[in-house]
Design an enzyme around this catalytic site. Sequence first.
Site, mmCIF file in Angstrom:
data_model
loop_
_atom_site.group_PDB
_atom_site.id
_atom_site.type_symbol
_atom_site.label_atom_id
_atom_site.label_comp_id
_atom_site.label_asym_id
_atom_site.label_seq_id
_atom_site.Cartn_x
_atom_site.Cartn_y
_atom_site.Cartn_z
ATOM 1 N N GLY A 184 3.050 2.777 13.985
ATOM 2 C CA GLY A 184 3.517 4.126 14.306
ATOM 3 C C GLY A 184 3.368 4.527 15.759
ATOM 4 N N LYS A 211 0.062 4.308 -0.190
ATOM 5 C CA LYS A 211 -0.556 5.471 0.468
ATOM 6 C C LYS A 211 -0.335 6.726 -0.394
ATOM 7 C CE LYS A 211 -0.159 3.103 4.851
ATOM 8 N NZ LYS A 211 0.020 3.185 6.302
ATOM 9 N N GLU A 271 -5.246 -5.281 10.621
ATOM 10 C CA GLU A 271 -4.329 -4.199 10.962
ATOM 11 C C GLU A 271 -4.432 -3.886 12.457
ATOM 12 O OE1 GLU A 271 -4.198 -0.861 7.755
ATOM 13 O OE2 GLU A 271 -6.284 -1.225 8.242
ATOM 14 N N HIS A 322 -9.469 0.658 5.146
ATOM 15 C CA HIS A 322 -8.146 0.820 5.761
ATOM 16 C C HIS A 322 -8.260 1.709 6.998
ATOM 17 C CE1 HIS A 322 -3.970 2.098 6.299
ATOM 18 N NE2 HIS A 322 -3.642 1.003 5.635
ATOM 19 N N SER A 368 3.162 -3.532 10.438
ATOM 20 C CA SER A 368 4.611 -3.300 10.451
ATOM 21 C C SER A 368 5.433 -4.550 10.121
ATOM 22 C CB SER A 368 5.044 -2.736 11.810
ATOM 23 O OG SER A 368 4.410 -1.508 12.061
ATOM 24 N N GLU A 394 -6.647 4.132 8.078
ATOM 25 C CA GLU A 394 -6.527 5.574 7.856
ATOM 26 C C GLU A 394 -7.790 6.146 7.233
ATOM 27 O OE1 GLU A 394 -1.766 4.935 7.464
ATOM 28 O OE2 GLU A 394 -2.929 5.264 5.641
ATOM 29 N N ASN A 437 0.862 -1.184 0.000
ATOM 30 C CA ASN A 437 0.000 0.000 0.000
ATOM 31 C C ASN A 437 0.900 1.235 0.000
ATOM 32 O OD1 ASN A 437 -1.912 1.988 0.381
ATOM 33 N ND2 ASN A 437 -2.371 1.439 2.503
#
Length: 253
Positions: A174, A11, A168, A96, A214, A98, A9
């Site tokens: 992060g 992004k 996820e 997703h 990650s 985000e 991905n």
Amino acid sequence: MRRKIVAGNWKMNKNVIDAQQLMIQLLSYKNSNTTQCEVWIAPPSLYLMMAKDIFEKDEIGVFSQDMSEHESGAYTGELSADMLESIDATGSLIGHSERRQYHGETDSHCNRKIKLALDKGLIPVYCNGETLEQRKAGQHFEVVKNQTEVALFTLSAEEIKKVVIAYEPVWAIGTGETASPEQAQEIHAHIRSIIAAKYGQEVADEISILYGGSVKPDNAKEIFSQPDIDGGLIGGAALKLEDFSKIIEGFNS
């Protein structure tokens, strides 16, 4: 046999020249190496047609990072399933973390998008997972169960077998926190058991579940060796061929 997949991905990264260069590098790598998994990328929507031109023999799957829950109409900035089908895109990421965080997407939105994608022969990659607060509160099993049921359980058994799920752990992206391969496996097995309870074990065993937390060159092999983890949805490491190729090679024995 479940399909094994490493999906990148991108992004909101790469200008057009850099995107083209990475696609050409990736194609060269794929054509020069025997890979034990399917390789997919989800570049920014501006580059989808370029990706289809470069990967014209479908050596690498091309996915949008999102798609609309609407078939067509006055929805400025949106991509429809019909548009994706018309350029022979492979599928779309849906839900997703985000998109959920910054655009308020819910599992009901995801459900509508997944159905539209399936109607057009696209592969929906449905993303779910819990936040750090939910993990610390011990709510992760229930959160993922609810997400899975709302987004997927209106589908028939034949339809759900065409969906790829990407778990996820939002808390491990992060935040400085890391999920162990055992923690990842635990949730993947949980997701599969939820599907099995509704559709039967045979259907659940056909669905690929990717890990979206990650994955890096140094942990890919251990993560991919877990029995219910069928690959990865890769973020930052997908932007460098050196890193992405090493993750792909995590499936090599």
